[in-house]
Design a protein around this motif. Structure first.
Motif, PDB file in Angstrom:
ATOM      1  N   UNK A  82     -19.023  28.490  -2.970  1.00 38.20           N
ATOM      2  CA  UNK A  82     -20.092  28.000  -2.088  1.00 38.20           C
ATOM      3  C   UNK A  82     -19.516  27.194  -0.925  1.00 38.20           C
ATOM      4  N   UNK A  83     -18.524  26.369  -1.211  1.00 35.97           N
ATOM      5  CA  UNK A  83     -17.913  25.571  -0.139  1.00 35.97           C
ATOM      6  C   UNK A  83     -17.297  26.492   0.916  1.00 35.97           C
ATOM      7  N   UNK A  84     -16.579  27.532   0.469  1.00 35.08           N
ATOM      8  CA  UNK A  84     -15.988  28.483   1.415  1.00 35.08           C
ATOM      9  C   UNK A  84     -17.067  29.161   2.247  1.00 35.08           C
ATOM     10  N   UNK A  85     -18.135  29.607   1.572  1.00 32.61           N
ATOM     11  CA  UNK A  85     -19.224  30.275   2.283  1.00 32.61           C
ATOM     12  C   UNK A  85     -19.903  29.323   3.264  1.00 32.61           C
ATOM     13  N   UNK A  86     -20.097  28.074   2.857  1.00 37.42           N
ATOM     14  CA  UNK A  86     -20.768  27.097   3.722  1.00 37.42           C
ATOM     15  C   UNK A  86     -19.980  26.870   4.999  1.00 37.42           C
ATOM     16  N   UNK A  87     -18.676  26.650   4.893  1.00 33.54           N
ATOM     17  CA  UNK A  87     -17.873  26.368   6.087  1.00 33.54           C
ATOM     18  C   UNK A  87     -17.792  27.589   6.998  1.00 33.54           C
ATOM     19  N   UNK A  88     -17.694  28.776   6.420  1.00 32.34           N
ATOM     20  CA  UNK A  88     -17.651  29.978   7.245  1.00 32.34           C
ATOM     21  C   UNK A  88     -19.010  30.238   7.894  1.00 32.34           C
ATOM     22  N   UNK A  89     -20.104  29.926   7.175  1.00 35.58           N
ATOM     23  CA  UNK A  89     -21.436  30.050   7.766  1.00 35.58           C
ATOM     24  C   UNK A  89     -21.604  29.080   8.926  1.00 35.58           C
ATOM     25  N   UNK A  90     -21.107  27.857   8.750  1.00 36.70           N
ATOM     26  CA  UNK A  90     -21.165  26.869   9.826  1.00 36.70           C
ATOM     27  C   UNK A  90     -20.332  27.331  11.020  1.00 36.70           C
ATOM     28  N   UNK A  91     -19.164  27.917  10.745  1.00 38.90           N
ATOM     29  CA  UNK A  91     -18.329  28.418  11.836  1.00 38.90           C
ATOM     30  C   UNK A  91     -19.032  29.545  12.590  1.00 38.90           C
ATOM     31  N   UNK A  92     -19.728  30.420  11.864  1.00 39.73           N
ATOM     32  CA  UNK A  92     -20.465  31.501  12.524  1.00 39.73           C
ATOM     33  C   UNK A  92     -21.578  30.950  13.403  1.00 39.73           C
ATOM     34  N   UNK A  93     -22.287  29.941  12.892  1.00 41.47           N
ATOM     35  CA  UNK A  93     -23.365  29.327  13.665  1.00 41.47           C
ATOM     36  C   UNK A  93     -22.823  28.679  14.939  1.00 41.47           C
ATOM     37  N   UNK A  94     -21.706  27.978  14.819  1.00 42.51           N
ATOM     38  CA  UNK A  94     -21.120  27.315  15.995  1.00 42.51           C
ATOM     39  C   UNK A  94     -20.533  28.327  16.974  1.00 42.51           C
ATOM     40  N   UNK A  95     -19.980  29.428  16.445  1.00 45.83           N
ATOM     41  CA  UNK A  95     -19.409  30.453  17.316  1.00 45.83           C
ATOM     42  C   UNK A  95     -20.463  31.021  18.256  1.00 45.83           C
ATOM     43  N   UNK A  96     -21.683  31.146  17.749  1.00 42.16           N
ATOM     44  CA  UNK A  96     -22.760  31.656  18.598  1.00 42.16           C
ATOM     45  C   UNK A  96     -23.065  30.699  19.745  1.00 42.16           C
ATOM     46  N   UNK A  97     -22.872  29.400  19.521  1.00 46.44           N
ATOM     47  CA  UNK A  97     -23.208  28.404  20.532  1.00 46.44           C
ATOM     48  C   UNK A  97     -22.085  28.127  21.523  1.00 46.44           C
ATOM     49  N   UNK A 142     -22.260  41.317  21.666  1.00 51.27           N
ATOM     50  CA  UNK A 142     -21.368  40.484  20.858  1.00 51.27           C
ATOM     51  C   UNK A 142     -22.037  39.935  19.602  1.00 51.27           C
ATOM     52  N   UNK A 143     -23.317  40.143  19.432  1.00 54.58           N
ATOM     53  CA  UNK A 143     -24.065  39.475  18.375  1.00 54.58           C
ATOM     54  C   UNK A 143     -23.453  39.716  16.992  1.00 54.58           C
ATOM     55  N   UNK A 144     -23.037  40.947  16.694  1.00 62.04           N
ATOM     56  CA  UNK A 144     -22.470  41.230  15.369  1.00 62.04           C
ATOM     57  C   UNK A 144     -21.090  40.605  15.199  1.00 62.04           C
ATOM     58  N   UNK A 145     -20.396  40.353  16.314  1.00 62.04           N
ATOM     59  CA  UNK A 145     -19.075  39.725  16.237  1.00 62.04           C
ATOM     60  C   UNK A 145     -19.162  38.229  15.982  1.00 62.04           C
ATOM     61  N   UNK A 146     -20.345  37.662  16.159  1.00 64.66           N
ATOM     62  CA  UNK A 146     -20.529  36.245  15.858  1.00 64.66           C
ATOM     63  C   UNK A 146     -20.727  35.986  14.367  1.00 64.66           C
ATOM     64  N   UNK A 147     -20.948  37.036  13.579  1.00 62.83           N
ATOM     65  CA  UNK A 147     -21.292  36.794  12.178  1.00 62.83           C
ATOM     66  C   UNK A 147     -20.525  37.667  11.182  1.00 62.83           C
ATOM     67  N   UNK A 148     -20.447  38.985  11.393  1.00 63.65           N
ATOM     68  CA  UNK A 148     -19.849  39.859  10.384  1.00 63.65           C
ATOM     69  C   UNK A 148     -18.364  39.571  10.133  1.00 63.65           C
ATOM     70  N   UNK A 149     -17.546  39.229  11.152  1.00 59.96           N
ATOM     71  CA  UNK A 149     -16.161  38.862  10.836  1.00 59.96           C
ATOM     72  C   UNK A 149     -16.068  37.641   9.917  1.00 59.96           C
ATOM     73  N   UNK A 150     -17.016  36.724  10.003  1.00 61.97           N
ATOM     74  CA  UNK A 150     -16.993  35.553   9.126  1.00 61.97           C
ATOM     75  C   UNK A 150     -17.369  35.938   7.689  1.00 61.97           C
ATOM     76  N   UNK A 151     -18.261  36.917   7.549  1.00 64.31           N
ATOM     77  CA  UNK A 151     -18.554  37.427   6.203  1.00 64.31           C
ATOM     78  C   UNK A 151     -17.336  38.135   5.630  1.00 64.31           C
ATOM     79  N   UNK A 152     -16.638  38.908   6.467  1.00 58.02           N
ATOM     80  CA  UNK A 152     -15.400  39.551   6.008  1.00 58.02           C
ATOM     81  C   UNK A 152     -14.362  38.492   5.622  1.00 58.02           C
TER      82      UNK A 152
END
Length: 452
Positions: free
Chosen positions: A101-116, A135-145
């Motif tokens: 969960x910690x790993x997912x949380x930080x990567x989710x936060x990074x994806x959110x900030x990347x969009x901004x 670019x929308x998919x590049x802001x999120x799917x690489x972080x899921x990978x």
């Protein structure tokens, strides 16, 4: 446990570890229960090897003797019914839960900030709509990978793969001389997420991507992921609406904040969080997508058959307008998804049933519709000429034709007892790279062929 050292091609410990991981995916089974089942499994393997069987043979027979895991899970659930809710909500027995969960949380936060990040340089969705669309998919799917790189411990190779593919896609989507709102750029925007989802799949399966079993696992994961994401998106939308509404009662307008921050950042972060959630809770509701497939298969079969009958009776052909063809292709893709998830949930050892005949009818009806669509698209190309949209529609329908034809062939052989169900599963998993190759062609080759 004694192991036949001459049996060097079969890693018994690795296979037992994979079997144990699968056992623990069932919500009613705890780690202690898995220990007990593993002990029984090892005892069975020892006894079988003493009779002269090789390690791999003993392992397979012992697995059969342990029994159907669904039945075992149900028996445990009857005795420990409270565990289902504990596992669904808390999962406290899983030692890796907090770390994941910690790993997912930080990567989710990074994806959110990347969009901004672009907004800090004056690049906003309002002023640079096509930049964000491309670019929308590049802001999120690489972080899921990246989450799967961490979870599967893929190391430097995993990180280099994710970084390299993402950087290459970013250059293609933003550095090439795209014309404003061109057909090829629209097609690239539509197909890039498919290519990146393949990247997620490779990381999800780790070093086992080439095996049919792990590809099938990713197919199941994809179905559950889609359902979870839609549900969370609906919940998030309701929560956002209530938030804006509540603050409006006291005279504060948060609509701008919701539009610029809450919704886009929440969507980007949810891409990663949903991936973690599906994996963490897979044992409790792992069959949701196949169940929905069973519900909607009869309905879509009735729809396609009725559609074909009406066409024949009225003598009407397809309206070959662009929007109509796009909608038709989306429907055929949805039908293909229904077949795909129904196959993923089926017990390969069972004899053909009424539902298999229904699946065959659905595939046959979809094939007929696809052939009619191909005729309409081909006629439009000969009449009006070649365009990126028409070539893309032609290619996608040809791929659907091959895929559905393979399903129909293997289903016919299966229901007539000419081949086992495993052949159909191999067709399903083996065809995945074809979809991805086409997506890459549309994103990379089409712009060069049609001048961006």
């Amino acid at each position: 446990m004694a192991i036949n050292q001459s049996d060097t091609t079969f890693d018994i410990e690795q296979n037992i570890e994979q079997w144990r991981a699968y056992v623990l995916r069932h919500a009613a089974i705890h780690a202690d229960d898995a220990d007990e089942l593993e002990s029984h499994l090892r005892d069975q393997i020892d006894a079988l090897m003493q009779t002269g069987l090789h390690t791999d043979e003993a392992f397979m027979i012992a697995i059969k003797r342990i029994g159907n895991l669904q039945a075992v899970s149900s028996q445990y659930a009857e005795v420990h019914s409270g565990r289902l809710w504990q596992n669904l909500v808390f999962a406290t027995d899983n030692k890796g839960w907090v770390g994941d969960f910690i790993s997912a949380f930080w990567l989710a936060l990074a994806a959110a900030l990347a969009f901004q990040i672009p907004t800090f340089f004056g690049v906003t969705p309002e002023t640079h709509e096509w930049f964000f669309a491309r670019t929308i998919s590049l802001f999120c799917l690489p972080f899921l990978a990246a989450y799967w790189v961490v979870k599967r411990q893929l190391g430097t190779a995993g990180w280099l793969t994710v970084t390299g593919v993402s950087a290459g896609a970013f250059v293609i989507m933003n550095a090439l001389p795209w014309q404003a709102e061109s057909a090829t750029s629209t097609l690239a925007v539509m197909h890039l997420p498919m290519a990146l989802w393949f990247l997620v799949g490779v990381m999800y399966t780790g070093t086992w991507w080439r095996t049919d079993a792990r590809r099938m696992d990713f197919i199941r994961f994809s179905g559950e992921y889609a359902i979870y994401f839609v549900l969370i998106a609906l919940g998030g939308g309701i929560l956002t609406a209530f938030t804006v509404g509540m603050f409006s009662f006291i005279g504060l307008d948060l609509a701008w904040f919701a539009q610029q921050w809450i919704i886009p950042c929440g969507a980007m972060g949810a891409v990663v969080i949903v991936g973690w959630l599906v994996e963490a809770k897979q044992g409790a509701i792992e069959n949701m997508a196949p169940v929905l497939a069973r519900i909607f298969t009869p309905l879509f079969t009735l729809l396609l058959v009725a559609f074909l009958v009406v066409m024949l009776m009225t003598g009407r052909g397809f309206d070959v307008q662009r929007d109509v063809l796009i909608g038709l292709d989306l429907m055929l893709v949805l039908v293909l998804g229904l077949v795909l998830y129904a196959v993923s949930a089926r017990d390969p050892g069972k004899a053909p049933s009424l539902f298999d005949y229904l699946q065959l009818l659905l595939v046959g009806a979809a094939l007929c519709v696809d052939l009619l669509a191909l005729g309409a698209i081909s006629g439009r190309i000969f009449e009006l000429g070649v365009t990126p949209n028409r070539v893309a529609a032609l290619g996608e329908n040809l791929i659907l034709l091959v895929s559905l034809s393979g399903y129909a062939w293997h289903y016919v052989n299966f229901v007539r007892n000419r081949s086992g169900f495993a052949a159909l599963e191999r067709w399903q998993t083996g065809f995945i790279p074809v979809y991805v190759m086409w997506a890459v062609i549309v994103v990379v080759i089409f712009p060069l062929l049609f001048g961006f």
